[in-house]
Design an enzyme around this catalytic site. Sequence first.
Site, mmCIF file in Angstrom:
data_model
loop_
_atom_site.group_PDB
_atom_site.id
_atom_site.type_symbol
_atom_site.label_atom_id
_atom_site.label_comp_id
_atom_site.label_asym_id
_atom_site.label_seq_id
_atom_site.Cartn_x
_atom_site.Cartn_y
_atom_site.Cartn_z
ATOM 1 N N HIS A 20 -2.404 -2.380 -10.059
ATOM 2 C CA HIS A 20 -3.405 -1.769 -9.179
ATOM 3 C C HIS A 20 -4.622 -2.664 -9.118
ATOM 4 C CE1 HIS A 20 -6.004 1.232 -7.326
ATOM 5 N NE2 HIS A 20 -4.896 1.828 -6.980
ATOM 6 N N ASP B 118 2.244 5.612 -6.855
ATOM 7 C CA ASP B 118 3.477 5.618 -6.066
ATOM 8 C C ASP B 118 4.747 5.658 -6.900
ATOM 9 O OD1 ASP B 118 2.313 5.550 -3.484
ATOM 10 O OD2 ASP B 118 1.718 3.486 -3.879
ATOM 11 N N HIS C 147 0.879 -1.189 0.000
ATOM 12 C CA HIS C 147 0.000 0.000 0.000
ATOM 13 C C HIS C 147 0.908 1.228 0.000
ATOM 14 C CE1 HIS C 147 -3.465 2.421 0.532
ATOM 15 N NE2 HIS C 147 -3.837 2.109 1.768
HETATM 16 C C1 LIG Z 1 -1.230 -3.195 -6.066
HETATM 17 C C2 LIG Z 1 -1.248 -4.724 -5.970
HETATM 18 C C3 LIG Z 1 -1.093 -5.116 -4.487
HETATM 19 C C4 LIG Z 1 -2.578 -5.234 -6.511
HETATM 20 O O1 LIG Z 1 -2.623 -6.555 -6.181
HETATM 21 P P1 LIG Z 1 -3.726 -7.597 -6.681
HETATM 22 O O2 LIG Z 1 -4.901 -6.922 -7.246
HETATM 23 O O3 LIG Z 1 -3.934 -8.528 -5.547
HETATM 24 O O4 LIG Z 1 -2.994 -8.300 -7.895
HETATM 25 P P2 LIG Z 1 -1.984 -9.506 -7.783
HETATM 26 O O5 LIG Z 1 -0.907 -9.186 -6.798
HETATM 27 O O6 LIG Z 1 -2.777 -10.754 -7.547
HETATM 28 O O7 LIG Z 1 -1.395 -9.507 -9.249
HETATM 29 C C5 LIG Z 1 -2.006 -10.092 -10.396
HETATM 30 C C6 LIG Z 1 -0.915 -10.572 -11.337
HETATM 31 O O8 LIG Z 1 -0.119 -9.471 -11.767
HETATM 32 C C7 LIG Z 1 1.215 -9.603 -11.302
HETATM 33 N N1 LIG Z 1 1.637 -8.318 -10.747
HETATM 34 C C8 LIG Z 1 0.848 -7.413 -10.138
HETATM 35 N N2 LIG Z 1 1.573 -6.364 -9.745
HETATM 36 C C9 LIG Z 1 2.838 -6.613 -10.125
HETATM 37 C C10 LIG Z 1 4.027 -5.899 -10.012
HETATM 38 N N3 LIG Z 1 4.049 -4.709 -9.416
HETATM 39 N N4 LIG Z 1 5.157 -6.437 -10.508
HETATM 40 C C11 LIG Z 1 5.131 -7.637 -11.110
HETATM 41 N N5 LIG Z 1 4.028 -8.369 -11.266
HETATM 42 C C12 LIG Z 1 2.880 -7.859 -10.769
HETATM 43 C C13 LIG Z 1 1.160 -10.635 -10.183
HETATM 44 O O9 LIG Z 1 2.381 -11.290 -9.999
HETATM 45 C C14 LIG Z 1 0.075 -11.520 -10.674
HETATM 46 O O10 LIG Z 1 0.599 -12.331 -11.708
HETATM 47 P P3 LIG Z 1 0.195 -13.872 -11.796
HETATM 48 O O11 LIG Z 1 -1.280 -13.859 -12.069
HETATM 49 O O12 LIG Z 1 1.037 -14.373 -12.920
HETATM 50 O O13 LIG Z 1 0.526 -14.467 -10.467
HETATM 51 C C15 LIG Z 1 -0.102 -5.342 -6.811
HETATM 52 O O14 LIG Z 1 -0.202 -4.911 -8.150
HETATM 53 C C16 LIG Z 1 1.263 -5.009 -6.242
HETATM 54 O O15 LIG Z 1 1.733 -5.688 -5.316
HETATM 55 N N6 LIG Z 1 1.938 -3.934 -6.762
HETATM 56 C C17 LIG Z 1 3.202 -3.517 -6.235
HETATM 57 C C18 LIG Z 1 2.992 -2.696 -4.957
HETATM 58 C C19 LIG Z 1 2.419 -1.346 -5.234
HETATM 59 O O16 LIG Z 1 2.866 -0.639 -6.129
HETATM 60 N N7 LIG Z 1 1.435 -0.953 -4.404
HETATM 61 C C20 LIG Z 1 0.815 0.361 -4.493
HETATM 62 C C21 LIG Z 1 -0.597 0.260 -4.974
HETATM 63 S S1 LIG Z 1 -1.288 1.858 -5.278
#
Ligand SMILES: CC(C)(COP(=O)(O)OP(=O)(O)OC[C@H]1O[C@@H](n2cnc3c(N)ncnc32)[C@H](O)[C@@H]1OP(=O)(O)O)[C@@H](O)C(=O)NCCC(=O)NCCS
Length: 375
Positions: free
Chosen positions: A261, A312, A222
């Site tokens: 996201h 971010d 987050h």
């Molecule tokens: C924001 C976030 C938590 C959303 O999570 P979510 O909706 O639960 O999505 P998931 O984490 O399940 O990701 C879905 C797929 O995309 C991939 N993915 C998502 N964000 C990614 C990232 N930043 N880098 C690499 N791969 C990513 C996941 O590995 C997953 O791939 P898979 O289906 O092959 O396993 C996630 O994108 C993330 O962890 N981003 C990095 C942290 C971040 O920037 N947070 C700020 C948010 S405003």
Amino acid sequence: MTDHSASRGLAGIVAAESALSFIDGAAGRLSYRGYDVHALARHAGYLESVYLLWYDALPSAIELAAFEGTLAGQRQLPESVIDVLRGLPAESQPMAALRTAVSALGQVDPEAEDISHEADLRKAGRLVAGMPTIVAAFDRIRRGLEPIDPDPALDHAANFLYMRSGERAGPTAARALDTSWLLYLEHGLNASTFTARVVASTLADMHAAITAGLCALKGPLHGGANEKAMEMLLDAGSLEKVEEFVDRALAEKRKIMGFGHRVYQTEDPRATHLRRMAEELGREAGNTKWYDLSRVLEDLMLERKGLYCNVDFYCATVYYSLELPIDLFTPLFAIGRTAGWAAHVMEQHMHNRLIRPRAEYTGELDRPWVPIDRR
Ligand SMILES: CC(C)(COP(=O)(O)OP(=O)(O)OC[C@H]1O[C@@H](n2cnc3c(N)ncnc32)[C@H](O)[C@@H]1OP(=O)(O)O)[C@@H](O)C(=O)NCCC(=O)NCCS
């Protein structure tokens, strides 16, 4: 029959009604109280947008001046809260220090336990006014420096930069910080806002809910992502190495911070403005290295994973260009978001029903009791 199966991470679940912000994840649209965030980022200031969120109307010039004046007069922290900051180890994690200080602020707030709408509004104002002072004071105390008193003649962002560094910032820097807070202000039921609303729904007070919001914001999935994004850019190091860096990280199934996201499937509208500001600050400083690196990384992530950057990612470069310490990036996010959390707390208090979902039970049933001497 009722479906009791859980949605992992509550994805897609509508858990509250809110008139504060609207997000269209497919179209990459965000508005506060019906006003497009692009228009607000171009034309409005942070406190103007806070006023909009809290009072559901754009302020007139007189109303805005009065609002800004009231908050400017409330920036000074009680001595007891400064003492709390002085008592913390210098190596305290800044988000942990911030939540401790906000909790301490609640102990001395004259209306701490009053959850009437009028008291909530006044406490929200005191929190928005005091939060930058906490972060600036903590950062000075840990460096062995004395906190600097707020200057009521400076606006919200310029005053923070002054209280932290002791120097008056230029207009581009102050404007960039102010706009970053505007962009962080409000974003529906994200993890920290949901947390704050759950706490408010028990009829706990404003400071309790904001402290809880801070705890949820701390994590790298987050608010913590802006710090991790900068660490990653530093790690990637240079334009020549960035492609290899991204490919290695993806091959090792590591997440690239600042990308992806839960709601947006296209460009995060907030990133548009942070990208522009990152470029502007880089050009003004005669160093676009981190902006250039970010652009390449952004293209690579879209090409390799179809993922767009979120709020971010460019915020990291903006804050780094403002020469702010990386471990203050998430507290700066918190400063902006506090007014959004407060708006949700007020909305919850005004139309309250306890938030109490259920869990899908996955354990065993009907296990026979075994007396302790036979286990
Ligand atoms: C924001 C976030 C938590 C959303 O999570 P979510 O909706 O639960 O999505 P998931 O984490 O399940 O990701 C879905 C797929 O995309 C991939 N993915 C998502 N964000 C990614 C990232 N930043 N880098 C690499 N791969 C990513 C996941 O590995 C997953 O791939 P898979 O289906 O092959 O396993 C996630 O994108 C993330 O962890 N981003 C990095 C942290 C971040 O920037 N947070 C700020 C948010 S405003």
